[in-house]
Design an enzyme around this catalytic site. Structure first.
Site: not given
Ligand code: F6P
Length: 368
Positions: A25, A86-87, A148, A190, A286, A295
């Site tokens: 990511g 993520r490959d 993370d 996240m 809510r 991100r």
């Molecule tokens: O590892 C970073 C992260 O943002 C995690 O917090 C989250 O679980 C994951 O990546 C989400 O992944 P993607 O962007 O592939 O949906």
């Protein structure tokens, strides 16, 4: 040989040549790190190419030369100029659901370019993949990046501070609307299997309840905390929940027919929590999932500084022929740690971490 048939490695000036890629990511600070490695490498006479879209670029031999023009003006830019994916090199999707071990192809391309080192900017999973390539003979150096903050062997990862700031700002904003409507707001951060983001932003944003994977929660304790606040005249509550948080005794394999709708939804665990709070406390709740907002955008000054320190130290280590390491943060220093010691290790929040103690001391409920 015609120039267009020659590889960059064949036409470049003599001296070291390194590659860089990011994997997994994205996070704010990647471009700051690429710039730092590149500029500090150049100043030592080392040339650098950037592979596109993570390990896939290395395997498909897709790269760009990173000269001063490419490295200029990207310090504050979010995302990554190289693209990411993520490959995984040992299990690369090759179509129709099939995967192949492409590590030999990665080694071949690394050798064809006569690279002296490959710098991988990665989080937890990417460190495992980087180590696989190191075991196959590549000279790898990594930098810890991820929102993370869960990479072992380093005090902190770049990207985390920015995500924590975004989540804190969101919690601040939720306070005012929660107060206006006398509601409980459940906000999901996240963080994957680690609670750093929910914990840091929760404390900084003054969340009343913080739920993290490292402390399984009892929903009754959460209800008690919210009702106790309302008895004290507080008109609203904020619950910060990490995406990996689970109630006590939860088994991911358990499946209750009543939860069908939620299991199919995104954020099933947080939505289940919302449902139970509404039922048990008879309050209006809510839900906000911060998701990929955490991100996006420009890195904070802290992350720019961290990425610059790690990246420049990395170039210095390459010049000194150090390899097979992650450049980590230890106190005020950026130090190399063996890649084999960090690959596959997850850094979760210790239950006795000072942030948790501080949260408890100001009356935050952790659901236990
Ligand atoms: O590892 C970073 C992260 O943002 C995690 O917090 C989250 O679980 C994951 O990546 C989400 O992944 P993607 O962007 O592939 O949906």
């Amino acid at each position: 040989m015609a120039l267009e048939k020659m590889t960059y490695a064949e036409v470049r000036m003599p001296g070291k040549l390194i590659g860089i890629l990011n994997s997994g990511g994205d996070c704010p600070g990647l471009n700051a790190a690429i710039r730092a490695v590149g500029k500090a490498a150049h100043s030592r006479g080392i040339e650098i190419v950037g592979f596109l879209d993570g390990f896939r670029g290395l395997i498909e031999n897709r790269y760009v030369q990173l000269d001063n023009a490419q490295l200029s003006g990207i310090l504050a830019l979010g995302g990554t100029i190289l693209g990411t994916s993520r490959d995984k090199p040992h299990k690369m999707p090759v179509g129709s659901g099939e995967t192949m071990n492409m590590i030999p192809m990665a080694v071949e391309n690394y050798e064809r370019l006569h690279l002296d080192a490959l710098v991988v900017l990665g989080g937890n999973g990417s460190h495992k993949n980087a180590y696989r390539l190191a075991k196959a003979g590549l000279n790898i150096l990594t930098l810890p990046k991820t929102i993370d903050n869960d990479v072992a062997g380093t005090d902190v990862t770049f990207g985390f501070d920015t995500a924590m700031s975004i989540a804190t700002d969101a919690i601040d904003r939720l306070h005012t609307t929660a107060d206006s409507h006398q509601r409980t707001m459940v906000v999901e951060t996240m963080g994957h299997d680690a609670g750093w983001l929910a914990l840091g932003a929760g404390i900084a944003g003054g969340a009343d309840v913080i739920l993290i994977p490292e402390i399984p929660y009892n929903v009754e304790r959460v209800v008690e905390a919210i009702l106790a606040r309302s008895r004290r005249g507080k008109r609203f509550s904020i619950v910060a929940v990490a995406e990996g948080a689970r109630p006590m005794g939860h088994d991911d394999h358990d499946h209750d027919d009543d939860e069908d709708d939620l299991e199919e939804a995104f954020h099933p665990h947080s939505l289940r929590l919302v449902q139970r709070l509404e039922e048990m406390a008879e309050i209006e709740v809510r839900f906000t999932a911060l998701g990929h907002l955490q991100r996006g955008g420009s890195p904070t000054p802290y992350d720019r500084l961290l990425a610059t320190r790690l990246g420049t130290r990395c170039a210095e280590l390459i010049a000194d022929d150090v390899g097979g390491v992650m450049v980590s943060v230890r106190g005020d220093e950026c130090v190399p740690v063996p890649l084999k010691d960090v690959a596959g290790e997850l850094r979760t929040v210790p239950p006795d971490h000072p942030w948790i103690d501080a949260g408890r001391a100001v009356g935050t409920c952790f659901g236990d």
